[in-house]
Design a protein around this motif. Structure first.
Motif, short mmCIF file in Angstrom:
data_model
loop_
_atom_site.label_atom_id
_atom_site.label_comp_id
_atom_site.label_asym_id
_atom_site.label_seq_id
_atom_site.Cartn_x
_atom_site.Cartn_y
_atom_site.Cartn_z
N GLN A 138 0.84 -1.20 0.00
CA GLN A 138 0.00 0.00 0.00
C GLN A 138 0.88 1.25 0.00
OE1 GLN A 138 -2.64 0.26 3.37
NE2 GLN A 138 -3.76 1.99 2.53
N ARG A 139 1.93 1.25 0.82
CA ARG A 139 2.84 2.39 0.90
C ARG A 139 3.59 2.58 -0.42
NH1 ARG A 139 7.95 2.43 1.54
NH2 ARG A 139 8.10 0.33 2.38
N LEU A 140 4.04 1.47 -1.03
CA LEU A 140 4.76 1.56 -2.30
C LEU A 140 3.86 2.10 -3.41
CD1 LEU A 140 6.85 -1.73 -2.20
CD2 LEU A 140 7.76 0.59 -2.19
N ARG A 141 2.62 1.66 -3.44
CA ARG A 141 1.67 2.16 -4.44
C ARG A 141 1.40 3.65 -4.24
NH1 ARG A 141 -2.38 -2.04 -6.57
NH2 ARG A 141 -1.01 -2.94 -8.13
N GLN A 142 1.20 4.06 -2.99
CA GLN A 142 0.93 5.47 -2.70
C GLN A 142 2.12 6.33 -3.11
OE1 GLN A 142 -2.01 6.95 -1.66
NE2 GLN A 142 -0.87 8.79 -2.25
#
Length: 99
Positions: free
Chosen positions: A78-82
């Motif tokens: 989720q953090r990488l996508r954001q």
């Protein structure tokens, strides 16, 4: 000799620090193709392109991160996508010359 994608990422970081950008790029690409399902490795590659000013390649790899299927959702993915979404916005503005 045992190598894995993390070894290639580490080697790329050393080459980048030495200013050997072509070798750093090659090691990052090797790491990505070694384990193509790792979002973090693709993120490391696009971040390298952003740092070295190759916005076109950065956008290509950012989009690959954003379009990757996620098998097991996690805070990390989720953090990488954001981060990829944020970086894509910045990179596209740099290409178009807008603020």
């Amino acid at each position: 000799l045992w190598t894995d994608h993390e070894t290639y990422k580490f080697s790329a970081a050393i080459y980048e620090e030495q200013g050997k950008f072509h070798l750093a790029e090659q090691d990052l690409l090797t790491a990505v193709y070694m384990v193509p399902n790792r979002m973090g490795t693709r993120a490391a590659l696009y971040q390298f392109y952003l740092r070295t000013g190759d916005t076109t390649k950065a956008i290509q790899w950012i989009q690959s991160v954003l379009h990757m299927p996620i098998k097991i959702p996690s805070q990390t993915t989720q953090r990488l996508r954001q981060q990829a979404e944020n970086d894509l916005t910045i990179a596209q503005k740099a290409v178009t010359g807008t603020n």
